[in-house]
Write a protein that holds these residues in place. Structure first.
Motif, short mmCIF file in Angstrom:
data_model
loop_
_atom_site.label_atom_id
_atom_site.label_comp_id
_atom_site.label_asym_id
_atom_site.label_seq_id
_atom_site.Cartn_x
_atom_site.Cartn_y
_atom_site.Cartn_z
N HIS A 206 5.75 -11.19 -6.85
CA HIS A 206 6.48 -10.46 -5.97
C HIS A 206 6.24 -8.84 -6.28
CE1 HIS A 206 10.02 -9.01 -4.07
NE2 HIS A 206 10.59 -8.36 -5.10
N LEU A 207 6.22 -8.18 -7.50
CA LEU A 207 5.87 -6.77 -7.78
C LEU A 207 4.65 -6.34 -7.02
CD1 LEU A 207 7.29 -6.34 -11.26
CD2 LEU A 207 8.46 -5.93 -8.85
N VAL A 208 3.47 -7.16 -7.25
CA VAL A 208 2.24 -6.90 -6.59
C VAL A 208 2.35 -6.81 -5.22
CG1 VAL A 208 -0.37 -7.66 -6.56
CG2 VAL A 208 1.00 -8.03 -8.72
N GLU A 209 2.87 -7.82 -4.48
CA GLU A 209 2.94 -7.88 -2.96
C GLU A 209 3.76 -6.83 -2.51
OE1 GLU A 209 0.80 -9.66 -0.98
OE2 GLU A 209 -0.03 -10.18 -2.83
N LYS A 210 4.87 -6.43 -3.28
CA LYS A 210 5.75 -5.57 -2.68
C LYS A 210 5.32 -3.89 -2.87
CE LYS A 210 10.56 -4.26 -2.64
NZ LYS A 210 12.05 -4.53 -3.33
N TYR A 211 4.66 -3.82 -4.04
CA TYR A 211 4.25 -2.07 -4.27
C TYR A 211 2.90 -1.90 -4.14
CZ TYR A 211 9.14 -2.01 -5.68
OH TYR A 211 10.64 -2.27 -5.57
N VAL A 212 2.10 -2.75 -5.09
CA VAL A 212 0.73 -2.53 -5.21
C VAL A 212 -0.06 -2.82 -3.86
CG1 VAL A 212 -1.40 -3.05 -6.40
CG2 VAL A 212 0.75 -3.12 -7.72
N PHE A 213 0.23 -3.77 -2.95
CA PHE A 213 -0.43 -4.04 -1.89
C PHE A 213 -0.38 -3.11 -0.71
CE2 PHE A 213 -0.55 -6.57 2.21
CZ PHE A 213 -1.99 -6.73 2.45
N PRO A 214 1.07 -2.71 -0.53
CA PRO A 214 1.23 -1.88 0.55
C PRO A 214 0.71 -0.42 0.17
CG PRO A 214 3.30 -2.70 0.00
CD PRO A 214 2.36 -3.24 -1.12
N ILE A 215 0.79 0.03 -1.18
CA ILE A 215 0.19 1.21 -1.49
C ILE A 215 -1.42 1.24 -1.20
CG2 ILE A 215 -0.56 2.72 -3.47
CD1 ILE A 215 2.17 1.89 -4.39
N SER A 216 -1.92 0.16 -1.66
CA SER A 216 -3.39 -0.07 -1.22
C SER A 216 -3.74 0.06 0.01
CB SER A 216 -3.83 -1.48 -1.97
OG SER A 216 -3.63 -1.27 -3.15
N VAL A 217 -2.92 -0.76 1.07
CA VAL A 217 -3.29 -0.70 2.39
C VAL A 217 -3.15 0.61 2.78
CG1 VAL A 217 -2.63 -1.84 4.53
CG2 VAL A 217 -2.56 -3.20 2.68
N ILE A 218 -2.28 1.30 2.64
CA ILE A 218 -1.85 2.62 3.21
C ILE A 218 -2.82 3.68 2.93
CG2 ILE A 218 -0.14 4.43 3.68
CD1 ILE A 218 0.68 1.87 4.95
N LEU A 219 -3.06 3.50 1.72
CA LEU A 219 -4.10 4.59 1.14
C LEU A 219 -5.54 4.50 1.81
CD1 LEU A 219 -3.26 5.06 -2.58
CD2 LEU A 219 -2.80 6.66 -0.87
N GLU A 220 -5.93 3.27 1.44
CA GLU A 220 -7.33 2.82 2.20
C GLU A 220 -7.55 3.15 3.76
OE1 GLU A 220 -9.60 2.64 0.57
OE2 GLU A 220 -9.18 1.76 -1.44
N THR A 221 -6.26 2.89 4.43
CA THR A 221 -6.32 3.29 5.71
C THR A 221 -6.37 4.54 6.13
OG1 THR A 221 -4.95 1.36 6.37
CG2 THR A 221 -5.12 2.90 8.01
N VAL A 222 -5.49 5.54 5.35
CA VAL A 222 -5.71 7.00 5.59
C VAL A 222 -6.91 7.49 5.19
CG1 VAL A 222 -4.61 8.98 4.68
CG2 VAL A 222 -2.90 7.20 5.09
N VAL A 223 -7.22 7.01 4.00
CA VAL A 223 -8.76 7.39 3.65
C VAL A 223 -9.73 7.35 4.66
CG1 VAL A 223 -10.67 7.00 2.09
CG2 VAL A 223 -8.38 7.32 1.23
#
Length: 222
Positions: free
Chosen positions: A67-84
């Motif tokens: 739950h914690l990985v999917e709720k926080y780590v995954f969105p942060i990863s997706v957003i950061l990589e998309t912005v980069v």
């Protein structure tokens, strides 16, 4: 294990290998003296990729979504990589002088430090793989509210700003990792928080795209 989970596992394994390879090759690049003191840990690309690799690894180890990985780590990863990816490639193609400091080797042109395949491991594959997982394989939108995402983006932008202030010492001849940040305040903060707002905008767009895709998928099943 469902077909979607098997595909997600394969993608995360590939991203873990290509991302680790890209990060390793990147950290082997000799930095110019103006960047050497802060090292490779100052670059947003490396930071975002490290977070993405943590997600890839955790997703592989847990198999069943945490739950914690999917709720926080995954969105942060997706957003950061998309912005980069969105910021990097237009600048790389049209305004390379804004993202590459002058090389230590005066005969080496800007933007030619990394081979294309390494560049793609750093600035393209993570974004494609994570976006595919979110838009196609995940069942629902990010489990974050619009307000929480906005506050989170501002916090991450502020943390990165403070982080660079600690690492980079202009009084000792050091420069910021990207030439477009080598400007005076308040314009430095304007640019950094502008990118932060872009990150929040990406979150909003992806949420809408996911909702549209999910509705279309349900309509087809009906």
């Amino acid at each position: 294990m469902t077909k979607s989970k098997r595909l997600a596992t394969t993608i995360n394994a590939i991203l873990l290998v290509t991302g680790t390879y890209g990060l390793y090759k990147c950290t082997m690049v000799h930095l110019p003296p103006t960047l050497n003191s802060a090292g490779h840990k100052q670059f947003l690309t490396n930071i975002s990729l490290a977070i993405s690799l943590v997600y890839n690894l955790l997703a592989l180890l847990t198999q069943s979504s945490s739950h914690l990985v999917e709720k926080y780590v995954f969105p942060i990863s997706v957003i950061l990589e998309t912005v980069v990816t969105l910021v990097y490639w237009p600048l790389k193609i049209f305004f390379v002088h804004l993202i590459y400091q002058q090389s230590a080797n005066p005969l080496q042109k800007r933007g030619t430090v990394l081979p294309l395949h390494v560049d793609m491991c750093l600035h393209l594959f993570p974004c494609i793989g994570l976006l595919f997982q979110f838009l196609v394989l995940k069942r629902s939108q990010f489990a974050l509210s619009t307000k929480t995402a906005f506050i989170g983006c501002l916090m991450l932008g502020t943390i990165y700003k403070w982080y660079l202030q600690i690492l980079v010492k202009p009084e000792l001849g050091a420069k910021y990792p990207y030439p477009f940040l080598d400007i005076k305040e308040p314009w430095k903060s304007v640019i950094m928080y502008g990118v932060t707002l872009v990150a929040w905008g990406v979150f909003m767009v992806l949420q809408k795209l996911k909702r549209t895709y999910s509705l279309k998928s349900r309509a087809k099943r009906v």
